[in-house]
Design a protein around this motif. Structure first.
Motif, PDB file in Angstrom:
ATOM      1  N   LEU A 154       0.824  -1.212   0.000  1.00  0.00           N
ATOM      2  CA  LEU A 154       0.000   0.000   0.000  1.00  0.00           C
ATOM      3  C   LEU A 154       0.857   1.261   0.000  1.00  0.00           C
ATOM      4  CD1 LEU A 154      -2.825  -1.070   2.470  1.00  0.00           C
ATOM      5  CD2 LEU A 154      -3.017  -0.764   0.005  1.00  0.00           C
ATOM      6  N   ASN A 155       1.949   1.245   0.769  1.00  0.00           N
ATOM      7  CA  ASN A 155       2.852   2.395   0.794  1.00  0.00           C
ATOM      8  C   ASN A 155       3.476   2.652  -0.578  1.00  0.00           C
ATOM      9  OD1 ASN A 155       2.438   3.109   3.470  1.00  0.00           O
ATOM     10  ND2 ASN A 155       4.097   1.825   4.216  1.00  0.00           N
ATOM     11  N   MET A 156       3.714   1.604  -1.331  1.00  0.00           N
ATOM     12  CA  MET A 156       4.235   1.783  -2.694  1.00  0.00           C
ATOM     13  C   MET A 156       3.146   2.334  -3.611  1.00  0.00           C
ATOM     14  SD  MET A 156       6.962  -1.305  -3.344  1.00  0.00           S
ATOM     15  CE  MET A 156       5.876  -2.661  -2.945  1.00  0.00           C
ATOM     16  N   LEU A 157       1.913   1.877  -3.441  1.00  0.00           N
ATOM     17  CA  LEU A 157       0.818   2.370  -4.280  1.00  0.00           C
ATOM     18  C   LEU A 157       0.568   3.858  -4.072  1.00  0.00           C
ATOM     19  CD1 LEU A 157      -1.798  -0.530  -4.033  1.00  0.00           C
ATOM     20  CD2 LEU A 157      -0.398   0.072  -6.002  1.00  0.00           C
ATOM     21  N   ILE A 158       0.724   4.338  -2.849  1.00  0.00           N
ATOM     22  CA  ILE A 158       0.481   5.758  -2.602  1.00  0.00           C
ATOM     23  C   ILE A 158       1.754   6.599  -2.712  1.00  0.00           C
ATOM     24  CG2 ILE A 158      -1.569   5.301  -1.225  1.00  0.00           C
ATOM     25  CD1 ILE A 158       0.022   6.047   1.264  1.00  0.00           C
ATOM     26  N   GLY A 159       2.875   5.962  -3.003  1.00  0.00           N
ATOM     27  CA  GLY A 159       4.100   6.705  -3.274  1.00  0.00           C
ATOM     28  C   GLY A 159       4.952   7.040  -2.074  1.00  0.00           C
TER      29      GLY A 159
END
Length: 131
Positions: free
Chosen positions: A50-55
């Motif tokens: 999720l942290n990668m999806l939101i940058g």
């Protein structure tokens, strides 16, 4: 068109001089509408994904596209704009700012996006709607 498309995404962290793989070669496509659940045991990489999806995190390898735009290649300024305009996350422990009251915490995202004129009125409406 997919909202998110991940291709062979891996995220490694270096802990005590050892590599720890949090996400290992994940490929998936998330639709632009509907409901998606990410389920797994504690420590399996859900939050990292999720942290990668939101940058917040960048993948160690692989690609993450949001509406056909590779977010891994965005500058710091572009990634801030991406988070402001396109994605958000509600954290399990809320991550509220303790120096602000409830109304100020709710109005903060609108204030940060330049909508200061309506921020407090909108926040008050939300508080009223949710009791």
């Amino acid at each position: 068109m997919f909202l998110f498309s991940l291709t062979n995404v891996t995220k490694k962290f270096r802990i005590n001089e050892k590599d720890f793989i949090a996400v290992d070669h994940v490929s998936l496509k998330l639709p632009s509408c509907g409901l998606v659940s990410i389920v797994g045991k504690s420590g399996c990489g859900k939050s990292t994904l999720l942290n990668m999806l939101i940058g917040i995190e960048k993948p160690s390898s692989g690609s993450i596209y949001f509406k056909n735009q590779n977010i891994k290649k965005l500058s710091k300024r572009q990634i801030s704009s991406y988070r402001l305009k396109n994605v958000s996350m509600i954290y399990q422990h809320y991550n509220l700012i303790s120096d602000l009251n409830v109304l100020e915490n709710i109005a903060l995202p609108l204030l940060m996006s330049g909508k200061s004129k309506d921020a407090y009125d909108s926040a008050k409406k939300l508080l009223k709607n949710f009791g």
